[in-house]
Design a protein around this motif. Structure first.
Motif, mmCIF file in Angstrom:
data_model
loop_
_atom_site.group_PDB
_atom_site.id
_atom_site.type_symbol
_atom_site.label_atom_id
_atom_site.label_comp_id
_atom_site.label_asym_id
_atom_site.label_seq_id
_atom_site.Cartn_x
_atom_site.Cartn_y
_atom_site.Cartn_z
ATOM 1 N N LEU A 40 -24.115 -20.668 -26.724
ATOM 2 C CA LEU A 40 -24.080 -21.394 -27.937
ATOM 3 C C LEU A 40 -25.038 -20.620 -29.074
ATOM 4 N N VAL A 41 -24.081 -20.778 -30.483
ATOM 5 C CA VAL A 41 -25.136 -19.999 -31.476
ATOM 6 C C VAL A 41 -24.384 -20.877 -32.839
ATOM 7 N N ASP A 61 -21.833 -26.309 -36.658
ATOM 8 C CA ASP A 61 -21.490 -24.639 -36.418
ATOM 9 C C ASP A 61 -21.613 -23.847 -35.587
ATOM 10 N N LEU A 62 -21.373 -24.680 -33.995
ATOM 11 C CA LEU A 62 -21.070 -24.099 -33.096
ATOM 12 C C LEU A 62 -20.662 -22.874 -32.505
ATOM 13 N N LEU A 63 -20.509 -22.004 -32.488
ATOM 14 C CA LEU A 63 -19.915 -21.041 -31.663
ATOM 15 C C LEU A 63 -20.078 -20.905 -30.085
ATOM 16 N N VAL A 64 -19.097 -20.310 -29.410
ATOM 17 C CA VAL A 64 -19.239 -20.627 -27.976
ATOM 18 C C VAL A 64 -18.689 -19.066 -27.594
ATOM 19 N N ILE A 65 -19.610 -18.367 -27.037
ATOM 20 C CA ILE A 65 -19.291 -16.981 -26.748
ATOM 21 C C ILE A 65 -19.659 -16.320 -25.332
ATOM 22 N N MET A 66 -18.623 -15.780 -24.690
ATOM 23 C CA MET A 66 -18.399 -15.697 -23.584
ATOM 24 C C MET A 66 -19.725 -14.506 -22.938
ATOM 25 N N PRO A 122 -37.104 -16.373 -26.454
ATOM 26 C CA PRO A 122 -37.349 -17.540 -27.836
ATOM 27 C C PRO A 122 -36.828 -15.874 -29.129
ATOM 28 N N ALA A 123 -36.812 -15.115 -28.421
ATOM 29 C CA ALA A 123 -36.180 -13.913 -29.756
ATOM 30 C C ALA A 123 -34.953 -14.465 -30.806
ATOM 31 N N THR A 124 -34.478 -15.569 -29.741
ATOM 32 C CA THR A 124 -32.751 -15.340 -29.872
ATOM 33 C C THR A 124 -32.380 -16.402 -29.820
ATOM 34 N N PRO A 125 -31.495 -17.225 -31.410
ATOM 35 C CA PRO A 125 -30.998 -18.905 -31.259
ATOM 36 C C PRO A 125 -29.903 -18.798 -30.309
ATOM 37 N N PHE A 126 -30.036 -18.260 -29.053
ATOM 38 C CA PHE A 126 -28.309 -18.447 -28.189
ATOM 39 C C PHE A 126 -29.339 -19.621 -27.731
ATOM 40 N N PHE A 127 -28.597 -20.624 -27.343
ATOM 41 C CA PHE A 127 -28.932 -21.955 -26.016
ATOM 42 C C PHE A 127 -27.639 -22.163 -25.486
ATOM 43 N N THR A 128 -27.671 -22.916 -24.379
ATOM 44 C CA THR A 128 -26.470 -23.812 -23.806
ATOM 45 C C THR A 128 -27.079 -25.167 -23.517
ATOM 46 N N ILE A 129 -25.813 -26.083 -23.408
ATOM 47 C CA ILE A 129 -26.087 -27.227 -23.292
ATOM 48 C C ILE A 129 -25.135 -27.914 -21.431
#
Length: 142
Positions: A100-101, A64-69, A83-90
């Protein structure tokens, strides 16, 4: 503070931005692009499950990933290191200005935060004249 964001908010926010349209990229990946038409550049896409993005806790592919520029590496770091946001990267996105979120974690953001991140993504890819025009008339930008 506005209400928690939901997956339905993603399309609603994208559709509200000038000259944005839902199309495809990478063959058949649903992608929000700007401007509408052949010259559109993707600013948000619904990523298909891929072995490069695996939940570290379960070993399952994220589905269920979104990729947001994002505008630049600094903006990316600010989002993924907070740490307060759910955003991450790989690793697959190392050196690429996007975050990514998981859609299932959008509720960790409020609607205004999600709108800000998506609007910024749109502004990264939109023609400069469109960005200038939008921010000159956007009442939320006051």
């Amino acid at each position: 503070m506005s209400r928690p964001a939901t997956p339905d908010d993603v399309d609603a926010i994208c559709a509200s931005l000038p000259e944005a349209e839902l199309g495809t990229s990478w063959g058949d990946v649903p992608t929000w692009k700007v401007p509408a038409g052949e010259k559109g550049k993707g600013f948000l896409l619904y990523r298909k499950p891929h072995r490069s993005a695996v939940d570290p806790d379960t070993g399952e592919l994220y589905d269920d990933l979104l990729v947001i520029m994002v505008p630049d590496a600094g903006a990316k770091a600010a989002l993924v290191e907070d740490p307060a946001t759910p955003f991450f990267t790989i690793d697959h996105f190392r050196g690429f200005n996007a975050v990514l979120v998981q859609q299932s974690r959008l509720g960790e953001l409020d609607l205004d935060e999600l709108r800000e991140v998506i609007t910024e993504a749109w502004a990264v890819k939109a023609p400069k004249r469109l960005v200038r025009s939008y921010f000159a008339t956007d009442p939320a930008d006051g």
